[in-house]
Design an enzyme around this catalytic site. Sequence first.
Site, mmCIF file in Angstrom:
data_model
loop_
_atom_site.group_PDB
_atom_site.id
_atom_site.type_symbol
_atom_site.label_atom_id
_atom_site.label_comp_id
_atom_site.label_asym_id
_atom_site.label_seq_id
_atom_site.Cartn_x
_atom_site.Cartn_y
_atom_site.Cartn_z
ATOM 1 N N HIS A 247 -3.517 -2.778 -0.667
ATOM 2 C CA HIS A 247 -3.867 -2.153 0.614
ATOM 3 C C HIS A 247 -4.063 -3.209 1.705
ATOM 4 O O HIS A 247 -3.560 -3.049 2.818
ATOM 5 C CB HIS A 247 -5.170 -1.354 0.492
ATOM 6 C CG HIS A 247 -5.102 -0.150 -0.402
ATOM 7 N ND1 HIS A 247 -5.975 0.060 -1.438
ATOM 8 C CD2 HIS A 247 -4.275 0.922 -0.402
ATOM 9 C CE1 HIS A 247 -5.697 1.210 -2.030
ATOM 10 N NE2 HIS A 247 -4.660 1.751 -1.433
ATOM 11 N N LYS B 170 -9.518 14.874 -5.435
ATOM 12 C CA LYS B 170 -9.105 13.737 -6.289
ATOM 13 C C LYS B 170 -10.296 13.177 -7.066
ATOM 14 O O LYS B 170 -10.140 12.225 -7.814
ATOM 15 C CB LYS B 170 -8.511 12.621 -5.415
ATOM 16 C CG LYS B 170 -6.987 12.653 -5.280
ATOM 17 C CD LYS B 170 -6.494 11.305 -4.777
ATOM 18 C CE LYS B 170 -4.993 11.158 -4.843
ATOM 19 N NZ LYS B 170 -4.575 9.835 -4.365
ATOM 20 N N SER C 276 -5.040 1.459 -7.345
ATOM 21 C CA SER C 276 -6.493 1.658 -7.528
ATOM 22 C C SER C 276 -6.791 2.274 -8.896
ATOM 23 O O SER C 276 -7.727 1.866 -9.585
ATOM 24 C CB SER C 276 -7.051 2.578 -6.441
ATOM 25 O OG SER C 276 -6.856 2.019 -5.173
HETATM 26 P P1 ADP Z 1 -3.278 8.160 -1.371
HETATM 27 O O1 ADP Z 1 -4.311 9.021 -2.033
HETATM 28 O O2 ADP Z 1 -2.910 8.585 0.013
HETATM 29 O O3 ADP Z 1 -2.071 7.825 -2.193
HETATM 30 P P2 ADP Z 1 -4.067 5.418 -1.779
HETATM 31 O O4 ADP Z 1 -5.363 4.801 -1.397
HETATM 32 O O5 ADP Z 1 -3.751 5.480 -3.237
HETATM 33 O O6 ADP Z 1 -4.096 6.812 -1.117
HETATM 34 O O7 ADP Z 1 -2.889 4.673 -1.033
HETATM 35 C C1 ADP Z 1 -2.807 4.612 0.361
HETATM 36 C C2 ADP Z 1 -1.454 4.064 0.750
HETATM 37 O O8 ADP Z 1 -1.350 2.707 0.306
HETATM 38 C C3 ADP Z 1 -0.275 4.801 0.127
HETATM 39 O O9 ADP Z 1 0.772 4.813 1.084
HETATM 40 C C4 ADP Z 1 0.104 3.927 -1.055
HETATM 41 O O10 ADP Z 1 1.460 4.074 -1.391
HETATM 42 C C5 ADP Z 1 -0.182 2.554 -0.466
HETATM 43 N N1 ADP Z 1 -0.417 1.549 -1.504
HETATM 44 C C6 ADP Z 1 -1.373 1.545 -2.449
HETATM 45 N N2 ADP Z 1 -1.277 0.452 -3.236
HETATM 46 C C7 ADP Z 1 -0.224 -0.275 -2.763
HETATM 47 C C8 ADP Z 1 0.417 -1.492 -3.147
HETATM 48 N N3 ADP Z 1 -0.004 -2.207 -4.189
HETATM 49 N N4 ADP Z 1 1.478 -1.911 -2.429
HETATM 50 C C9 ADP Z 1 1.928 -1.166 -1.386
HETATM 51 N N5 ADP Z 1 1.391 -0.014 -0.979
HETATM 52 C C10 ADP Z 1 0.323 0.440 -1.643
#
Ligand code: ADP
Length: 165
Positions: free
Chosen positions: A19, A43, A135
């Site tokens: 992130h 979630k 995560s």
């Molecule tokens: P959501 O519940 O919207 O998927 P997340 O917190 O899991 O929320 O992710 C938020 C954004 O960050 C999403 O677009 C996800 O694809 C991106 N993301 C999460 N981890 C990574 C990573 N390691 N590399 C690139 N993008 C990421």
Amino acid sequence: MTKIVGLYPGTFDPITKGHTDIIRRAAKLVDHLVIGVAINEQKRPLFSLDERVDMIKDAVAEFDEGARAAVTVEPFDDLLMSFAEKKGVTMIIRGLRAVSDFEYEFQMVGMNSFLNDEIETVFLMADPQYQAIASKLVKEIARLGGKIDDFLPPSVVPKLIAKYS
Ligand code: ADP
């Protein structure tokens, strides 16, 4: 000239180095970047909304001055596009990891364009060393007592360890 306002939405349960890499890249593309923290009760997040917001603020505090100044962190509970409109957002930022993210993101862009076709979604990829970080998997490693330092901003590591101790 109109300001470019970006919105990077997510659950951030917790914020990872994947992130933060996306946030740093996004901050260079916009005048202002809102990190939108989705309440996302369905979630069943491990961290409360306040904890997630505070961890993001702590992680952003470690950025250099320029990136830090461009970023604010805000929770939201409404429809993504409604929140974006309220904030004057011109660009939504999402991160793309593997092919597995594509299907979902493809659908979201399609549906969101019906709600507001003026706001574009821009996809960024993290540096290869951070691309595999999720995560969900970091939480699993922490739960089983594994080393998580490589995946999380330093300020987040003790908070996740504390959840499972
Ligand atoms: P959501 O519940 O919207 O998927 P997340 O917190 O899991 O929320 O992710 C938020 C954004 O960050 C999403 O677009 C996800 O694809 C991106 N993301 C999460 N981890 C990574 C990573 N390691 N590399 C690139 N993008 C990421």
